[in-house]
Design a protein around this motif. Structure first.
Motif, PDB file in Angstrom:
ATOM      1  N   SER A 152       0.826  -1.207   0.000  1.00 55.81           N
ATOM      2  CA  SER A 152       0.000   0.000   0.000  1.00 55.81           C
ATOM      3  C   SER A 152       0.859   1.256   0.000  1.00 55.81           C
ATOM      4  CB  SER A 152      -0.923  -0.011   1.225  1.00 55.81           C
ATOM      5  OG  SER A 152      -0.169   0.118   2.421  1.00 55.81           O
ATOM      6  N   LYS A 153       2.005   1.183   0.686  1.00 62.31           N
ATOM      7  CA  LYS A 153       2.888   2.337   0.722  1.00 62.31           C
ATOM      8  C   LYS A 153       3.549   2.568  -0.629  1.00 62.31           C
ATOM      9  CE  LYS A 153       4.905   5.775   2.646  1.00 62.31           C
ATOM     10  NZ  LYS A 153       4.111   6.944   3.022  1.00 62.31           N
ATOM     11  N   GLU A 154       3.937   1.455  -1.314  1.00 59.52           N
ATOM     12  CA  GLU A 154       4.580   1.590  -2.617  1.00 59.52           C
ATOM     13  C   GLU A 154       3.620   2.194  -3.633  1.00 59.52           C
ATOM     14  OE1 GLU A 154       5.979  -2.233  -3.581  1.00 59.52           O
ATOM     15  OE2 GLU A 154       7.682  -2.171  -2.213  1.00 59.52           O
ATOM     16  N   THR A 155       2.340   1.811  -3.560  1.00 56.62           N
ATOM     17  CA  THR A 155       1.350   2.356  -4.486  1.00 56.62           C
ATOM     18  C   THR A 155       1.156   3.840  -4.257  1.00 56.62           C
ATOM     19  OG1 THR A 155       0.207   0.236  -4.550  1.00 56.62           O
ATOM     20  CG2 THR A 155      -1.029   2.169  -5.273  1.00 56.62           C
ATOM     21  N   GLU A 156       1.127   4.268  -3.006  1.00 52.77           N
ATOM     22  CA  GLU A 156       0.852   5.667  -2.691  1.00 52.77           C
ATOM     23  C   GLU A 156       2.060   6.565  -2.897  1.00 52.77           C
ATOM     24  OE1 GLU A 156      -1.439   8.854  -1.762  1.00 52.77           O
ATOM     25  OE2 GLU A 156      -2.066   6.778  -2.019  1.00 52.77           O
ATOM     26  N   HIS A 157       3.241   6.064  -2.619  1.00 49.29           N
ATOM     27  CA  HIS A 157       4.451   6.909  -2.654  1.00 49.29           C
ATOM     28  C   HIS A 157       5.483   6.438  -3.686  1.00 49.29           C
ATOM     29  CE1 HIS A 157       3.298   9.184   0.903  1.00 49.29           C
ATOM     30  NE2 HIS A 157       2.851   8.036   1.402  1.00 49.29           N
ATOM     31  N   ASN A 158       5.032   5.643  -4.675  1.00 45.46           N
ATOM     32  CA  ASN A 158       5.863   5.242  -5.816  1.00 45.46           C
ATOM     33  C   ASN A 158       7.155   4.571  -5.375  1.00 45.46           C
ATOM     34  OD1 ASN A 158       6.430   4.975  -8.543  1.00 45.46           O
ATOM     35  ND2 ASN A 158       7.452   6.947  -8.669  1.00 45.46           N
ATOM     36  N   LYS A 159       7.022   3.654  -4.347  1.00 49.57           N
ATOM     37  CA  LYS A 159       8.111   2.793  -3.883  1.00 49.57           C
ATOM     38  C   LYS A 159       9.282   3.562  -3.264  1.00 49.57           C
ATOM     39  CE  LYS A 159       7.067  -0.722  -7.317  1.00 49.57           C
ATOM     40  NZ  LYS A 159       7.593  -1.594  -8.375  1.00 49.57           N
ATOM     41  N   ILE A 160       8.997   4.778  -2.721  1.00 50.69           N
ATOM     42  CA  ILE A 160      10.089   5.561  -2.133  1.00 50.69           C
ATOM     43  C   ILE A 160      10.653   4.877  -0.891  1.00 50.69           C
ATOM     44  CG2 ILE A 160      10.632   7.747  -1.022  1.00 50.69           C
ATOM     45  CD1 ILE A 160       8.580   9.101  -2.790  1.00 50.69           C
ATOM     46  N   GLU A 161       9.770   4.195  -0.143  1.00 49.91           N
ATOM     47  CA  GLU A 161      10.204   3.620   1.121  1.00 49.91           C
ATOM     48  C   GLU A 161      10.780   2.212   0.979  1.00 49.91           C
ATOM     49  OE1 GLU A 161      10.147   5.347   3.829  1.00 49.91           O
ATOM     50  OE2 GLU A 161       9.217   7.058   2.842  1.00 49.91           O
ATOM     51  N   LYS A 162      10.865   1.696  -0.241  1.00 50.26           N
ATOM     52  CA  LYS A 162      11.294   0.314  -0.434  1.00 50.26           C
ATOM     53  C   LYS A 162      12.722   0.078   0.075  1.00 50.26           C
ATOM     54  CE  LYS A 162      11.265  -3.392  -3.834  1.00 50.26           C
ATOM     55  NZ  LYS A 162      10.963  -3.766  -5.233  1.00 50.26           N
ATOM     56  N   LYS A 163      13.631   1.014  -0.216  1.00 53.50           N
ATOM     57  CA  LYS A 163      15.009   0.858   0.213  1.00 53.50           C
ATOM     58  C   LYS A 163      15.121   0.905   1.731  1.00 53.50           C
ATOM     59  CE  LYS A 163      17.158   2.694  -3.986  1.00 53.50           C
ATOM     60  NZ  LYS A 163      18.061   3.721  -4.555  1.00 53.50           N
ATOM     61  N   GLU A 164      14.305   1.770   2.371  1.00 55.94           N
ATOM     62  CA  GLU A 164      14.340   1.855   3.830  1.00 55.94           C
ATOM     63  C   GLU A 164      13.902   0.530   4.456  1.00 55.94           C
ATOM     64  OE1 GLU A 164      13.323   6.620   4.280  1.00 55.94           O
ATOM     65  OE2 GLU A 164      12.151   5.123   5.344  1.00 55.94           O
ATOM     66  N   ARG A 165      12.866  -0.060   3.889  1.00 57.63           N
ATOM     67  CA  ARG A 165      12.376  -1.339   4.402  1.00 57.63           C
ATOM     68  C   ARG A 165      13.442  -2.424   4.263  1.00 57.63           C
ATOM     69  NH1 ARG A 165      10.125  -5.775   1.862  1.00 57.63           N
ATOM     70  NH2 ARG A 165       8.851  -7.092   3.199  1.00 57.63           N
ATOM     71  N   ALA A 166      14.073  -2.483   3.077  1.00 54.31           N
ATOM     72  CA  ALA A 166      15.099  -3.496   2.850  1.00 54.31           C
ATOM     73  C   ALA A 166      16.262  -3.313   3.823  1.00 54.31           C
ATOM     74  CB  ALA A 166      15.592  -3.415   1.415  1.00 54.31           C
ATOM     75  N   LEU A 167      16.635  -2.036   4.077  1.00 49.65           N
ATOM     76  CA  LEU A 167      17.747  -1.756   4.972  1.00 49.65           C
ATOM     77  C   LEU A 167      17.431  -2.174   6.403  1.00 49.65           C
ATOM     78  CD1 LEU A 167      20.533  -0.511   5.345  1.00 49.65           C
ATOM     79  CD2 LEU A 167      19.425   1.698   5.703  1.00 49.65           C
ATOM     80  N   SER A 168      16.217  -1.837   6.869  1.00 47.01           N
ATOM     81  CA  SER A 168      15.858  -2.150   8.247  1.00 47.01           C
ATOM     82  C   SER A 168      15.658  -3.637   8.463  1.00 47.01           C
ATOM     83  CB  SER A 168      14.585  -1.395   8.638  1.00 47.01           C
ATOM     84  OG  SER A 168      13.504  -1.763   7.798  1.00 47.01           O
ATOM     85  N   LEU A 169      15.110  -4.313   7.465  1.00 47.46           N
ATOM     86  CA  LEU A 169      14.876  -5.746   7.603  1.00 47.46           C
ATOM     87  C   LEU A 169      16.163  -6.552   7.502  1.00 47.46           C
ATOM     88  CD1 LEU A 169      11.610  -6.334   5.551  1.00 47.46           C
ATOM     89  CD2 LEU A 169      11.883  -6.366   8.027  1.00 47.46           C
TER      90      LEU A 169
END
Length: 305
Positions: free
Chosen positions: A100-117
């Motif tokens: 849902s976040k990727e759809t709304e913000h065009n995957k901006i947070e994807k790198k942050e998620r990968a880094l934290s996980l």
């Protein structure tokens, strides 16, 4: 205070901690993602999810270890199984939250998620798998099996995680086993696990055999391997990456069989395979002698009409 009383007190403390974490996870899972537009709110919810996963895993592990020491007097299998199921549901919720976040913000947070996980994923995976194995041994040692259903002998191909074969596998399994009303969910789940290998088996490795976890396993597999567009893309890529056919009858037959298999799968997925691009692509992978034989066969067919 006796040693037994002390261990019971420690177990009660872990039990209450785990109950509190389960309630926290349920509140997170009830979050309405459609109202989540603010970046700060999204980051706060992501942080809650990560903390909840670590906490429920930690206290579940501690309670399980303590319960094993008191297994003759205390049975915590119900709350342990509920915690395990909620952990996997939390993983699915986390994926839904990310999408849902990727759809709304065009995957901006994807790198942050990968880094934290990346920091905790490997340790959590190892710890959780060890915990699940210990839980399985503990539960099975206490559980008396009754009225076990003998699984039918059905010839269903195994599935190793290759998305090209998911539709074929699931259609066979669904019609032969999933829709079999004489089997309970736990028996169907047991049959499913026996047909999974490689990546597909690893996807549900932490789920214990239970009626509740069967639906969770099906949801995980469909989400991981049943994406329709990814399957279509995989078939197109397989066609384009096929090695050119050699000028031998056996090799030409194998080449044609592979092409027809991919085209049939694309037709099942509602793709138009009657396109010039397919003809051109396949012709480029055939040897000149093979093309000549095809033209001769076409000419013979026309003259015989």
């Amino acid at each position: 205070m006796s040693g037994l009383q002390y261990m019971k007190g420690v177990r009660t403390r872990f039990y209450n901690k785990l109950l509190k974490e389960i309630q926290n996870v349920k509140e997170i899972l009830n979050t309405d993602l459609s109202d989540l537009f603010d970046v700060d709110e999204y980051k706060q919810l992501r942080q809650r999810v990560l903390e909840a996963k670590l906490s429920i895993n930690l206290y579940n592990d501690k309670l399980m270890m303590q319960s094993e020491k008191l297994s003759q007097a205390i049975d915590d299998s119900d709350i342990i199984e509920e915690a395990s199921t909620l952990y996997h549901k939390l993983q699915i919720f986390e994926d839904t939250l990310q999408e849902s976040k990727e759809t709304e913000h065009n995957k901006i947070e994807k790198k942050e998620r990968a880094l934290s996980l990346a920091v905790v994923t490997e340790e959590m995976k190892t710890m959780f798998e060890a915990q699940m194995e210990l839980q399985r041994v503990l539960v099975e040692s206490k559980r008396v099996k009754k009225d076990t259903v003998k699984l039918p002998k059905i010839d269903i191909p195994s599935f190793n995680g290759n998305k090209l074969y998911w539709i074929e596998f699931w259609d066979s399994f669904e019609n032969s086993v999933h829709k079999n009303d004489s089997l309970s969910d736990v028996d169907t789940f047991n049959y499913l696990k026996s047909k999974l290998t490689g990546d597909s088996r690893n996807a549900i490795i932490g789920l214990t055999l239970s009626n509740t976890n069967y639906s969770v396993a099906i949801e995980i597999l469909h989400k991981r391997f049943g994406n329709r567009q990814e399957t279509i893309d995989s078939h197109y890529k397989a066609l384009m990456d096929m090695n050119p056919a050699r000028n031998s009858l056996e090799n030409l037959r194998q080449f044609i069989d592979k092409v027809e298999k991919h085209l049939r799968c694309l037709e099942v997925l509602s793709q138009d395979t009657n396109q010039d691009i397919f003809v051109s692509m396949i012709r480029r992978k055939l040897p000149n002698d093979g093309l000549l034989q095809i033209e001769i066969m076409k000419g013979a067919g026309k003259s015989g009409q």
